[in-house]
Write a protein that holds these residues in place. Structure first.
Motif, PDB file in Angstrom:
ATOM      1  N   TYR A   1       0.854  -1.191   0.000  1.00  0.00           N
ATOM      2  CA  TYR A   1       0.000   0.000   0.000  1.00  0.00           C
ATOM      3  C   TYR A   1       0.887   1.237   0.000  1.00  0.00           C
ATOM      4  O   TYR A   1       1.791   1.336   0.832  1.00  0.00           O
TER       5      TYR A   1
ATOM      6  N   PHE B   1      -5.138   5.956  -0.164  1.00  0.00           N
ATOM      7  CA  PHE B   1      -4.322   4.921  -0.796  1.00  0.00           C
ATOM      8  C   PHE B   1      -4.052   5.349  -2.239  1.00  0.00           C
ATOM      9  O   PHE B   1      -4.966   5.371  -3.048  1.00  0.00           O
TER      10      PHE B   1
ATOM     11  N   PHE C   1      -1.835   3.815  -4.242  1.00  0.00           N
ATOM     12  CA  PHE C   1      -1.579   2.627  -5.078  1.00  0.00           C
ATOM     13  C   PHE C   1      -1.530   1.399  -4.182  1.00  0.00           C
ATOM     14  O   PHE C   1      -0.951   1.447  -3.097  1.00  0.00           O
ATOM     15  N   THR C   2      -2.141   0.323  -4.629  1.00  0.00           N
ATOM     16  CA  THR C   2      -2.074  -0.919  -3.864  1.00  0.00           C
ATOM     17  C   THR C   2      -1.817  -2.083  -4.816  1.00  0.00           C
ATOM     18  O   THR C   2      -2.181  -2.020  -5.991  1.00  0.00           O
TER      19      THR C   2
ATOM     20  N   LYS D   1       1.228   2.592 -15.081  1.00  0.00           N
ATOM     21  CA  LYS D   1      -0.157   3.062 -14.963  1.00  0.00           C
ATOM     22  C   LYS D   1      -0.284   4.489 -15.494  1.00  0.00           C
ATOM     23  O   LYS D   1      -1.216   4.803 -16.230  1.00  0.00           O
TER      24      LYS D   1
ATOM     25  N   TRP E   1     -11.146   2.624 -24.261  1.00  0.00           N
ATOM     26  CA  TRP E   1     -12.459   2.455 -23.653  1.00  0.00           C
ATOM     27  C   TRP E   1     -13.518   3.281 -24.375  1.00  0.00           C
ATOM     28  O   TRP E   1     -14.663   2.863 -24.509  1.00  0.00           O
TER      29      TRP E   1
ATOM     30  N   ARG F   1     -24.483   2.815 -23.213  1.00  0.00           N
ATOM     31  CA  ARG F   1     -24.019   3.842 -22.295  1.00  0.00           C
ATOM     32  C   ARG F   1     -23.848   5.164 -23.056  1.00  0.00           C
ATOM     33  O   ARG F   1     -23.237   5.180 -24.125  1.00  0.00           O
TER      34      ARG F   1
ATOM     35  N   GLY G   1     -10.859   6.528 -11.746  1.00  0.00           N
ATOM     36  CA  GLY G   1     -10.955   6.241 -10.318  1.00  0.00           C
ATOM     37  C   GLY G   1     -12.314   6.633  -9.795  1.00  0.00           C
ATOM     38  O   GLY G   1     -12.458   7.086  -8.669  1.00  0.00           O
ATOM     39  N   GLY G   2     -13.334   6.455 -10.612  1.00  0.00           N
ATOM     40  CA  GLY G   2     -14.678   6.775 -10.152  1.00  0.00           C
ATOM     41  C   GLY G   2     -15.125   8.143 -10.627  1.00  0.00           C
ATOM     42  O   GLY G   2     -16.294   8.440 -10.609  1.00  0.00           O
TER      43      GLY G   2
ATOM     44  N   ILE H   1      -8.927  -0.548 -10.742  1.00  0.00           N
ATOM     45  CA  ILE H   1      -9.114   0.887 -10.508  1.00  0.00           C
ATOM     46  C   ILE H   1     -10.592   1.236 -10.611  1.00  0.00           C
ATOM     47  O   ILE H   1     -11.111   2.003  -9.823  1.00  0.00           O
ATOM     48  N   GLU H   2     -11.283   0.658 -11.601  1.00  0.00           N
ATOM     49  CA  GLU H   2     -12.703   0.976 -11.726  1.00  0.00           C
ATOM     50  C   GLU H   2     -13.452  -0.097 -12.506  1.00  0.00           C
ATOM     51  O   GLU H   2     -12.891  -0.769 -13.377  1.00  0.00           O
TER      52      GLU H   2
ATOM     53  N   LEU I   1     -15.910  -0.834 -15.305  1.00  0.00           N
ATOM     54  CA  LEU I   1     -16.355  -0.121 -16.500  1.00  0.00           C
ATOM     55  C   LEU I   1     -17.734  -0.606 -16.950  1.00  0.00           C
ATOM     56  O   LEU I   1     -18.529   0.150 -17.466  1.00  0.00           O
TER      57      LEU I   1
ATOM     58  N   VAL J   1     -16.562  -5.826 -17.001  1.00  0.00           N
ATOM     59  CA  VAL J   1     -15.362  -5.231 -17.594  1.00  0.00           C
ATOM     60  C   VAL J   1     -14.764  -4.299 -16.555  1.00  0.00           C
ATOM     61  O   VAL J   1     -15.481  -3.478 -15.978  1.00  0.00           O
TER      62      VAL J   1
ATOM     63  N   ARG K   1     -10.967  -2.117 -15.197  1.00  0.00           N
ATOM     64  CA  ARG K   1      -9.612  -1.621 -15.495  1.00  0.00           C
ATOM     65  C   ARG K   1      -8.751  -1.957 -14.295  1.00  0.00           C
ATOM     66  O   ARG K   1      -9.095  -1.600 -13.167  1.00  0.00           O
TER      67      ARG K   1
ATOM     68  N   LEU L   1      -4.860  -2.420 -12.147  1.00  0.00           N
ATOM     69  CA  LEU L   1      -3.933  -1.436 -11.574  1.00  0.00           C
ATOM     70  C   LEU L   1      -2.969  -0.823 -12.572  1.00  0.00           C
ATOM     71  O   LEU L   1      -2.403   0.234 -12.298  1.00  0.00           O
TER      72      LEU L   1
ATOM     73  N   PHE M   1     -18.564   2.775  -9.227  1.00  0.00           N
ATOM     74  CA  PHE M   1     -17.397   2.385 -10.021  1.00  0.00           C
ATOM     75  C   PHE M   1     -16.387   1.580  -9.211  1.00  0.00           C
ATOM     76  O   PHE M   1     -15.416   1.081  -9.753  1.00  0.00           O
TER      77      PHE M   1
ATOM     78  N   LYS N   1      -9.580  -2.131  -4.933  1.00  0.00           N
ATOM     79  CA  LYS N   1      -8.737  -1.450  -3.947  1.00  0.00           C
ATOM     80  C   LYS N   1      -7.978  -0.248  -4.512  1.00  0.00           C
ATOM     81  O   LYS N   1      -7.490   0.564  -3.753  1.00  0.00           O
ATOM     82  N   ASN N   2      -7.888  -0.156  -5.821  1.00  0.00           N
ATOM     83  CA  ASN N   2      -7.167   0.992  -6.390  1.00  0.00           C
ATOM     84  C   ASN N   2      -8.119   2.084  -6.852  1.00  0.00           C
ATOM     85  O   ASN N   2      -7.724   2.950  -7.637  1.00  0.00           O
ATOM     86  N   VAL N   3      -9.341   2.034  -6.346  1.00  0.00           N
ATOM     87  CA  VAL N   3     -10.349   2.961  -6.855  1.00  0.00           C
ATOM     88  C   VAL N   3      -9.991   4.413  -6.541  1.00  0.00           C
ATOM     89  O   VAL N   3     -10.372   5.330  -7.270  1.00  0.00           O
ATOM     90  N   PHE N   4      -9.247   4.655  -5.479  1.00  0.00           N
ATOM     91  CA  PHE N   4      -8.906   6.035  -5.131  1.00  0.00           C
ATOM     92  C   PHE N   4      -7.532   6.441  -5.666  1.00  0.00           C
ATOM     93  O   PHE N   4      -7.046   7.511  -5.355  1.00  0.00           O
TER      94      PHE N   4
END
Lengths: 350, 165
Positions: free
Chosen positions: A112, A129, A131-132, A163, A174, A216, A224-225, B55-56, B58, B70, B72, B74, B132, B157-160
């Motif tokens: 982490y 966090f 990166f993990t 990354k 995407w 969509r 990241g959201g 990370i997210e 999709l 689907v 994405r 790390l 997401f 876990k890498n969402v942030f």
């Protein structure tokens, strides 16, 4: 007598075979169980370390002077974990945490990278966090001490760099498939070598319940959201530029750059080229926050040097003819203007 | 002596037959379910391995349910996890039965790795996203007449990890 021996032998073989089969099945369950448990133990270790980190000020962190390579196992939930924690090399207010959870013979190694939050509540409830990674069991075999941790950190840095480098490519790829609702079409677009027959695109549902999914809508790709584009607020940026104390000439230059970038970002957004727009917005922000202030500092230093040179010239004015004075003053101004131009040219705006 | 052993053996055999007759179905059912449960646990460990470093999510879009996922990961590689009908098991079970596959698209090279199987004997499987950053996995496995359903949530876990950049 022979029959009895045969019966007993058959019974013995049958019981042995059943026990063996049960042991095989049990081993699979044990492996899955140990895997999940070792993961949970490692996660617990991470949470404990993050809590301890956020509990004190950055200056009072217990590993400030040297990394904490804690090699003696800490008992946890029927297993144990060891850990290593240190400042992220080359970064400020960032910490690298390595925790290896072990349950029976199964090990999991978690990494982490945590951004220190100077807010206790936020730091504890929503730690940053950045990166993990969950490393395979082979990587978890070694010790968590200096050379091994350095090597693992280098691997993590490679992943972080990868990354960052592939972010734009992922967004572009995407965008091509975001409005597909059929996995077969996605597989084809990605060029996967998979037979595409018999792949369901809709969820099964009771009769009368529709599971049709609408394509969509094309929109900024979430990162990241969330995307950076929702933060695209021109008013705030104008305000920020106005508050930084840029000299009037550089402020005018930045205004020109901002107008050009905003126009291009708006055009790209209108054409639904969101990833390109996002990249340009990011580049512009990076320029503003990383370069513009530094450029201004260099310009201020140049101005101070110019003013000092002018003062020195004024002090010598009595010994100079008016023509000499004017010529030297013009030369100083010219050199100053050239220095300003070279500073700006060395840090071009996107 | 031999006669006694013979009679004892016959009695034991008879008792075993009676025991099998009355409990055979239940035992078979429990064994099949136990087997399915093991399969699910193994598959969930693999699914966690595929998804938890992501990370997210999709697809599915937040608020929707789809039979595929689907995400994405790390390093921005795209993972597509999907079902494919297994004709042999469909015929054997008498209803549509699927296998769960995963394909990873390497974003650096622009190519897909060879697909690998995660789970077989699936009657239904769905992925539901509420945002997401996580996905709910639900499904039912079938082996003959035995069925086993499961529900699990995987948090990415890498969402942030890209916030503020």
């Amino acid at each position: 007598m022979g029959l009895v021996v045969v019966i007993i032998t058959v019974l013995f073989v049958a019981v042995f075979a059943i026990l063996n089969l049960m042991r095989g099945a049990g081993a699979q369950v044990s492996y899955s169980d140990a895997h999940v448990r070792s993961l949970a133990i490692a996660e617990s270790g991470v949470n404990l370390l993050v809590s301890r980190l956020m509990d004190a000020t950055w200056e009072d962190r217990w590993f400030r002077d040297r990394p904490d390579f804690h090699g003696s196992p800490v008992a946890c939930e029927g297993g144990n974990f060891i850990y290593a924690i240190q400042d992220t090399p080359g970064a400020s207010f960032t910490v690298d945490i390595w925790v290896r959870g072990e349950y029976r013979s199964t090990r999991r190694l978690l990494f982490y990278r945590v951004k220190y939050e100077d807010l206790l509540f936020k730091g504890l409830t929503s730690p940053g966090f950045s990166f993990t990674a969950d490393l395979p069991e082979t990587a978890a075999a070694g010790s968590l001490a200096a050379p091994a941790v350095d090597s693992l950190t280098a691997k993590m840095n490679d992943l972080v760099d990868r990354k960052a480098q592939t972010r734009g490519a992922a967004a572009d790829r995407w965008e091509e498939i975001a409005d597909q609702v059929n996995p077969t079409a996605i597989l084809t677009t990605l060029g996967a070598n998979v037979p595409t027959a018999g792949i369901p695109a809709r969820s099964q549902a009771p009769a009368g319940v529709s599971t049709a999914v609408a394509p969509r809508p094309k929109e900024p790709v979430p990162a990241g959201g969330r995307s950076n584009l929702p933060n695209y607020d021109k008013g705030k940026l104008w305000d920020w530029i106005g508050r930084q104390g840029f000299d009037s000439e550089y402020a005018a230059y930045l205004h020109g750059v901002a107008i050009r970038n905003f126009t291009e970002i708006d055009v790209k957004s209108a054409l639904e080229k969101y990833s390109q727009a996002e990249r340009q917005f990011k580049a512009f922000l990076r320029f503003l926050f990383r370069h513009a202030l530094r450029v201004q500092a260099l310009r201020t230093q140049a101005r101070l040097r110019y003013e000092a040179a002018c003062d020195e010239l004024d002090a010598q004015a009595a010994s100079l003819t008016p023509e000499e004075y004017q010529a030297r003053k013009a030369a100083l101004l010219s050199a100053y203007r050239q220095e300003l131009a070279s500073i700006v040219n060395a840090n071009p705006a996107p | 002596m031999m006669v006694a052993f013979f009679v004892l053996g016959m009695l034991m055999g008879g008792c075993f037959q009676l025991f099998s007759f009355f409990t055979g179905k239940q035992v078979a059912n429990i064994s099949a379910r136990f087997q399915l449960q093991m399969e699910v646990r193994r598959a969930l460990v693999n699914l966690y391995g595929e998804a938890q470093e992501g990370i997210e999510v999709l697809k599915p879009d937040p608020g929707s349910t789809l039979p595929y996922l689907v995400l994405r990961d790390l390093v921005n590689d795209l993972h597509l996890i999907f079902l494919r009908k297994d004709d042999k098991l469909t015929e054997k079970n008498g209803s549509d039965t699927f296998r769960l596959w995963s394909v990873v698209y390497n974003i650096e090279k622009g190519t897909c790795r060879e697909p690998h199987e995660i789970l077989s004997g699936i009657r239904t499987m769905n992925f539901t996203a509420h945002g997401f950053g996580s996905v709910v996995v639900s499904g039912t496995l079938q082996e003959g007449q035995a069925r086993y359903s499961f529900l699990n949530m995987i948090r990415l876990k890498n969402v942030f990890s890209e916030e503020g950049k």
